[in-house]
Design a protein around this motif. Structure first.
Motif, PDB file in Angstrom:
ATOM      1  N   VAL A 513       0.862  -1.177   0.000  1.00  6.13           N
ATOM      2  CA  VAL A 513       0.000   0.000   0.000  1.00  6.13           C
ATOM      3  C   VAL A 513       0.902   1.232   0.000  1.00  6.13           C
ATOM      4  N   THR A 514       0.936   1.902  -1.144  1.00 10.71           N
ATOM      5  CA  THR A 514       1.847   3.036  -1.297  1.00 10.71           C
ATOM      6  C   THR A 514       1.422   3.897  -2.481  1.00 10.71           C
ATOM      7  N   GLY A 515       1.802   5.154  -2.473  1.00 13.94           N
ATOM      8  CA  GLY A 515       1.566   6.054  -3.594  1.00 13.94           C
ATOM      9  C   GLY A 515       0.115   6.424  -3.802  1.00 13.94           C
ATOM     10  N   ASP A 516      -0.140   7.032  -4.984  1.00 18.29           N
ATOM     11  CA  ASP A 516      -1.500   7.478  -5.296  1.00 18.29           C
ATOM     12  C   ASP A 516      -2.144   6.684  -6.427  1.00 18.29           C
ATOM     13  N   GLY A 517      -1.431   5.703  -6.961  1.00 18.54           N
ATOM     14  CA  GLY A 517      -1.999   4.868  -8.009  1.00 18.54           C
ATOM     15  C   GLY A 517      -2.079   5.521  -9.371  1.00 18.54           C
ATOM     16  N   MET A 518      -1.674   6.782  -9.469  1.00 15.14           N
ATOM     17  CA  MET A 518      -1.821   7.528 -10.720  1.00 15.14           C
ATOM     18  C   MET A 518      -0.494   7.827 -11.401  1.00 15.14           C
ATOM     19  N   THR A 529       1.148  -5.110  -8.019  1.00 16.40           N
ATOM     20  CA  THR A 529       1.512  -5.467  -6.650  1.00 16.40           C
ATOM     21  C   THR A 529       1.358  -4.287  -5.699  1.00 16.40           C
ATOM     22  N   THR A 530       0.908  -3.149  -6.189  1.00 22.23           N
ATOM     23  CA  THR A 530       0.720  -2.002  -5.315  1.00 22.23           C
ATOM     24  C   THR A 530      -0.747  -1.591  -5.310  1.00 22.23           C
ATOM     25  N   TYR A 531      -1.134  -0.958  -4.230  1.00 27.96           N
ATOM     26  CA  TYR A 531      -2.469  -0.369  -4.106  1.00 27.96           C
ATOM     27  C   TYR A 531      -2.284   0.976  -3.415  1.00 27.96           C
ATOM     28  N   PRO A 532      -2.975   2.025  -3.894  1.00 28.02           N
ATOM     29  CA  PRO A 532      -2.715   3.368  -3.363  1.00 28.02           C
ATOM     30  C   PRO A 532      -3.153   3.570  -1.919  1.00 28.02           C
ATOM     31  N   LYS A 533      -2.480   4.497  -1.284  1.00 22.94           N
ATOM     32  CA  LYS A 533      -2.904   4.947   0.033  1.00 22.94           C
ATOM     33  C   LYS A 533      -4.215   5.728  -0.109  1.00 22.94           C
ATOM     34  N   PRO A 534      -5.011   5.824   0.942  1.00 24.25           N
ATOM     35  CA  PRO A 534      -6.254   6.595   0.842  1.00 24.25           C
ATOM     36  C   PRO A 534      -5.972   8.064   0.542  1.00 24.25           C
ATOM     37  N   MET A 535      -6.861   8.682  -0.220  1.00 25.70           N
ATOM     38  CA  MET A 535      -6.673  10.071  -0.640  1.00 25.70           C
ATOM     39  C   MET A 535      -6.665  11.029   0.535  1.00 25.70           C
ATOM     40  N   PHE A 536      -7.408  10.668   1.578  1.00 27.78           N
ATOM     41  CA  PHE A 536      -7.526  11.548   2.744  1.00 27.78           C
ATOM     42  C   PHE A 536      -8.015  10.744   3.928  1.00 27.78           C
ATOM     43  N   ASP A 537      -8.017  11.364   5.064  1.00 22.50           N
ATOM     44  CA  ASP A 537      -8.593  10.777   6.273  1.00 22.50           C
ATOM     45  C   ASP A 537     -10.105  10.965   6.177  1.00 22.50           C
ATOM     46  N   PHE A 538     -10.850   9.863   6.070  1.00 20.29           N
ATOM     47  CA  PHE A 538     -12.284   9.972   5.852  1.00 20.29           C
ATOM     48  C   PHE A 538     -12.991  10.672   7.002  1.00 20.29           C
ATOM     49  N   ASN A 539     -12.645  10.357   8.225  1.00 16.84           N
ATOM     50  CA  ASN A 539     -13.296  11.006   9.373  1.00 16.84           C
ATOM     51  C   ASN A 539     -13.107  12.514   9.332  1.00 16.84           C
ATOM     52  N   GLU A 540     -11.920  12.937   8.978  1.00 16.06           N
ATOM     53  CA  GLU A 540     -11.634  14.369   8.908  1.00 16.06           C
ATOM     54  C   GLU A 540     -12.425  15.028   7.790  1.00 16.06           C
ATOM     55  N   ARG A 541     -12.439  14.410   6.608  1.00 13.06           N
ATOM     56  CA  ARG A 541     -13.164  14.970   5.480  1.00 13.06           C
ATOM     57  C   ARG A 541     -14.664  14.956   5.728  1.00 13.06           C
ATOM     58  N   ARG A 542     -15.169  13.954   6.401  1.00 13.85           N
ATOM     59  CA  ARG A 542     -16.595  13.896   6.708  1.00 13.85           C
ATOM     60  C   ARG A 542     -17.012  15.104   7.540  1.00 13.85           C
ATOM     61  N   GLU A 543     -16.231  15.433   8.531  1.00 17.67           N
ATOM     62  CA  GLU A 543     -16.573  16.570   9.386  1.00 17.67           C
ATOM     63  C   GLU A 543     -16.490  17.880   8.616  1.00 17.67           C
TER      64      GLU A 543
END
Length: 624
Positions: A513-518, A529-543
């Motif tokens: 799990v690394t990078g942005d996938g783009m 063999t890679t999968y991107p890290k999340p774009m943001f912290d969902f809890n933070e963006r939700r608020e």
């Protein structure tokens, strides 16, 4: 008296069963009848359309043509490769046409197109006959019975429908068709300009469909993907009236499923087969009559003992949603598919807002990049590289197959707009327009307004968590493993939050799990063999999103407000987000059980702010 010489113009009614317009054509007892389809350059070059929807259209045309030939070996679906506005006036004269018959269409461009064709027909002395058949009730009549207003709730739609009367029973397909007449082409062929071409990025080579009116073999044959310059489609879902009726038969045989169906209780994670009917693409192209579907289901419900489901969650309820959106669009007009000028859509200052033609007030299809970060989020969402496996799986399924479940659409739409990225719903609607097999302009715009809480639905505090929501339906993550194969061997406890997996678990699962996938820098090792890290912290963006939505609701602006057009709306919004207000709200991840419950106050005027329904407060904030 000379017998009628009739053109039947097929458009979004690619079927023989239950066609009121086709019946009207045959009731003329014509001497000759030409079943035609005009290959309109507007759709080829100006309207977004993915490979899968093009293939589905060709399937429907080929199936219809074969069915016509079964009734009359001399006839078929004759495809004319020129814009209807230019080719029809020429063939009125060349073929000696007396009548033009077609099914009405209330979408924006078809209204403009049909007005031009009707004017040309009148000038040529050709009588035009139209019939409603795309919806359960004629959408313009629904608007009239709703006091000229758009239908902004299921209740309003049902009340207007009752004033018109029961849904018409379907009529049988014809048992025979007249011969077609001669089809001389002794007139100039007008080739369209292929620029601008919004679909150019999908063409593998130059398109050749407009080299001659009658096609490469001169036989008015159905187009092929190669003529359009397109590579092969990727969807397993194929079109056609024959297939549609077979699928409907199979559904109706299961009386329990048909009678007790409740859409919000069907799983968005079920695949092969999916948990719903997947008949919507056939309804879009008219390969399946909406009245045929309605009455086949309703007859089962009426004869079912006890426990049958009711609208809006039932199978017929899904058709009522479609009717509601068609009625709203028929009343509001072209502004229905955008915010600006739409007096029934709440204005929200989203990221990536649309550019608008100052002369028409209509969106140009381009947008402002006010935030490079939001643009990156949008692009990652579009290709299924957000770093949130549930969202990515759904977006990849959409691109590959042209379809995702109702609640899956809810998830990705909420995530892009009010539940994460805070990106304009019009951007999401454009992506759906490109990739969905069942794209209807009215339904697409209506659903995005619903999910972004700009119209039809106001409970903006009900969000779909990309983590807890899919866990309800698929704890092992089988759906994610199917569509995000990078994660197929990850332990279930990390399947929706792979960034939490220790490096040792990632290594055992064969993924990092690394990078942005783009970007190329995101890759480490072999491809896949890679999968991107999340774009943001969902809890933070939700608020942040909740606070911003609260501010927008307090401003209470609609799309037709002068302050929206002149930019003075900004005076009502703080320069920075009012994030403190979110602490006063209670919220939880929407589990989908109330997904089809809109704002049903009949006393509220369309576009008027409706009070949010009370929600049981949770003792603690939502967990990831």
């Amino acid at each position: 008296m000379a017998k009628a010489r009739v053109i039947y113009w097929f458009r979004t009614d690619l079927r023989l069963h239950d066609s009121p317009a086709l019946k009207a054509a045959l009731d003329l007892e014509p001497e000759v009848l030409w079943p035609i389809f005009t290959w309109d350059p507007h759709y080829v070059y100006r309207a977004r359309g993915g490979l899968n929807r093009w293939q589905f259209l060709l399937d429907c045309q080929n199936d219809l043509s074969a069915s016509i030939t079964k009734l009359n070996p001399k006839s078929k679906l004759f495809l004319l490769r020129e814009a209807p506005q230019t080719v029809l006036p020429k063939i009125f004269k060349a073929w000696g046409v007396t009548h033009l018959v077609f099914e009405t269409d209330t979408d924006r461009y078809p209204r403009e197109r049909d007005a031009a064709v009707e004017a040309a027909a009148k000038k040529a002395g050709v009588k035009v006959i139209t019939r409603s058949g795309r919806t359960l009730w004629d959408s313009d009549r629904i608007v009239a019975k709703n006091n000229g207003k758009p239908t902004m709730s299921i209740t309003q739609l049902q009340n207007a429908g009752k004033k018109i009367g029961p849904v018409d029973r379907p009529i049988p397909a014809p048992s025979s068709l007249p011969d077609p007449g001669e089809m001389p082409l002794d007139f100039e062929h007008e080739q369209p300009s292929g620029k601008p071409d919004v679909n150019s990025g999908q063409r593998a080579k130059k398109d050749t469909e407009y080299q001659s009116i009658a096609g490469p073999k001169g036989d008015f044959g159905i187009e092929k993907m190669e003529e359009l310059g397109f590579p092969s489609a990727t969807t397993p879902h194929r079109g056609g009236e024959t297939r549609a009726l077979k699928l409907l038969d199979d559904i109706i045989k299961n009386k329990d499923y048909t009678a007790t169906f409740e859409k919000p209780k069907t799983s968005p994670a079920q695949f092969e087969p999916q948990s719903t009917t997947l008949l919507s693409p056939f309804l879009h192209f008219g390969a399946l009559s909406v009245r045929e579907f309605y009455w086949r289901v309703q007859d089962v419900v009426d004869n079912y003992s006890k426990g049958a489901s009711q609208p809006p969650v039932s199978l017929t309820g899904q058709l009522l949603f479609r009717e509601m959106y068609f009625g709203a669009q028929a009343a509001i007009g072209p502004e229905f598919t955008q915010t600006l000028g739409n007096g029934h859509c709440k204005f929200i200052p989203w990221h990536l807002p649309s550019k608008v033609d100052p002369k028409t007030g209509i969106s140009t299809g381009e947008y402002h990049v006010d935030s490079p970060e939001a643009e990156q989020w949008f692009q990652r969402w579009r290709v299924g590289m957000t770093g949130f496996p549930w969202i990515d799986a759904l977006m990849r399924q959409l691109r590959q197959e042209g379809w995702i479940h109702h609640l899956g659409r809810h998830s990705v739409a909420c995530f892009l707009t009010r539940g994460g990225c805070y990106v304009d719903w019009e951007r999401g609607a454009e992506v759906f327009e490109e990739f969905l097999l069942d794209h209807e302009p009215a339904c697409n715009a209506g659903n995005w307004q619903w999910l972004s809480c700009t119209a039809f639905f106001t409970q903006y505090f009900r969000m779909y968590s990309p983590i807890s929501f899919p866990q309800k339906w698929d704890k092992n993550g089988d759906f994610v493993r199917r569509w995000v194969p990078e994660l197929k061997d990850l332990p279930a406890k990390y399947i929706y939050e792979p960034w939490k997996a220790p490096l040792l678990d990632q290594k055992r699962a064969g993924v990092r799990v690394t990078g942005d996938g783009m970007s190329s820098s995101s890759s480490s090792g072999d491809k896949g063999t890679t999968y991107p890290k999340p774009m943001f912290d969902f809890n933070e963006r939700r608020e942040i999103c909740l606070a911003a939505m609260k501010t927008a609701y307090q401003a209470n602006l609609l799309g037709n407000d002068e302050r929206v057009a002149d930019g003075s709306w900004a005076d009502l919004f703080p320069e920075e987000g009012e994030h403190a207000g979110v602490r006063d709200l209670t919220f939880e991840s929407d589990d989908g059980e109330q997904a089809d419950e809109g704002d049903e106050s009949d006393d509220a005027a369309p576009g008027e702010k409706r009070a949010a329904k009370p929600q049981q407060a949770s003792s603690k904030k939502q967990k990831k």
